[in-house]
Design a protein around this motif. Structure first.
Motif, short mmCIF file in Angstrom:
data_model
loop_
_atom_site.label_atom_id
_atom_site.label_comp_id
_atom_site.label_asym_id
_atom_site.label_seq_id
_atom_site.Cartn_x
_atom_site.Cartn_y
_atom_site.Cartn_z
N MET A 1 0.82 -1.21 0.00
CA MET A 1 0.00 0.00 0.00
C MET A 1 0.85 1.27 0.00
O MET A 1 0.39 2.33 -0.40
CB MET A 1 -0.95 0.00 1.19
N ALA A 2 2.11 1.16 0.45
CA ALA A 2 3.03 2.30 0.36
C ALA A 2 3.52 2.51 -1.06
O ALA A 2 4.11 3.55 -1.37
CB ALA A 2 4.22 2.09 1.29
N SER A 3 3.28 1.54 -1.93
CA SER A 3 3.82 1.57 -3.29
C SER A 3 2.77 1.82 -4.35
O SER A 3 3.06 1.74 -5.55
CB SER A 3 4.53 0.24 -3.58
N ILE A 4 1.53 2.13 -3.94
CA ILE A 4 0.48 2.34 -4.94
C ILE A 4 0.71 3.67 -5.66
O ILE A 4 1.35 4.59 -5.15
CB ILE A 4 -0.92 2.33 -4.30
N GLY A 5 0.16 3.76 -6.85
CA GLY A 5 0.31 4.97 -7.64
C GLY A 5 -0.87 5.92 -7.50
O GLY A 5 -1.76 5.72 -6.66
N ARG A 6 -0.89 6.92 -8.37
CA ARG A 6 -1.93 7.95 -8.33
C ARG A 6 -3.33 7.38 -8.54
O ARG A 6 -4.31 7.95 -8.07
CB ARG A 6 -1.65 8.99 -9.41
N ASP A 7 -3.43 6.25 -9.24
CA ASP A 7 -4.73 5.65 -9.54
C ASP A 7 -5.11 4.57 -8.54
O ASP A 7 -6.10 3.85 -8.73
CB ASP A 7 -4.72 5.06 -10.95
#
Length: 235
Positions: A214-220
């Protein structure tokens, strides 16, 4: 390059999350209340150390200024948290719960989280893809704690589950207030750490998986939710 700050990261889930994110190419600030332990942990990983006591305004403000001076922040992981025990080592249940115990737990797990988030919001707002991850707990889920068929039903503590329930609501409200940010809670599972006297069934490697993801998710990516390693939870 993604720059990430993790609170309470000199050991346990925070330390393992820092290790994994560094391996994934993040620049990681390892936040720790204890300067000696924090600096040693950061040096062992190749992370940047920042002294950060979530219960102290001056400490948090100084940490924010230090990170700002170095270039800013993309990801904040609110990991620092406590549970308190009686003198005989038992979790403090309802019969023994005092206002002081409740205050101490809420001060770190809830007020401290808000203090840190508020201080770093201006830096996150400058990021192209800002992310906040709040480490919560399955013990915050009233449906589980109230269900005799659930293992969580038998947990006697009051302050810790109440604090994490507050974290969940804070997550929802912050996500609505800042739609340009990805703000989520995570439930790492029953992980063996100092927090639970190493009674957890999972390793820190297993528990950190959802935090790292979850720390690595992007803008979408998703926002305003609670996630486990197996996917989203119903609040």
């Amino acid at each position: 390059m993604t720059t990430t700050l993790i609170t309470g990261a000199n050991k346990g889930l925070g330390f393992e999350t820092a290790r994994r994110l560094l391996a994934d190419g993040h620049t990681v600030y390892l936040g720790s209340r204890d300067a000696g332990r924090g600096r040693a942990a950061a040096e062992s990983l190749g992370a940047r150390f920042v002294q950060l006591d979530v219960n102290d305004d001056a400490s948090v403000e100084a940490a924010a200024k230090s990170v700002a001076a170095d270039g800013g922040l993309d990801v904040l992981v609110n990991n620092a948290g406590i549970e308190l025990y009686s003198a005989d080592g038992a979790v403090i249940g309802a019969a023994e719960l005092t206002a002081d115990v409740m205050r101490d737990v809420l001060e770190t797990n809830v007020v401290g989280l808000v203090r840190v988030t508020h201080a770093f919001l201006p830096l996150l707002a400058r990021s192209a893809a800002p992310v906040v991850v709040n480490v919560s707990s399955g013990l915050a889920l009233a449906s589980e704690v109230a269900d005799p068929a659930s293992s969580r039903y038998h947990y006697p503590g009051v302050a810790y589950p109440a604090s994490k329930a507050a974290v969940n609501m804070i997550t929802i409200q912050y996500a609505k207030a800042f739609p340009g940010m990805r703000i989520n809670a995570v439930e790492p599972g029953h992980t063996a750490t100092d927090l639970n006297r190493h009674a957890g069934r999972q390793t820190v490697e297993e528990g950190a998986e959802v935090i790292v993801r979850m720390a690595s998710i992007g803008r979408d990516g998703p926002t305003g939710g609670c996630f486990t390693s197996g996917g989203p939870l119903t609040w």
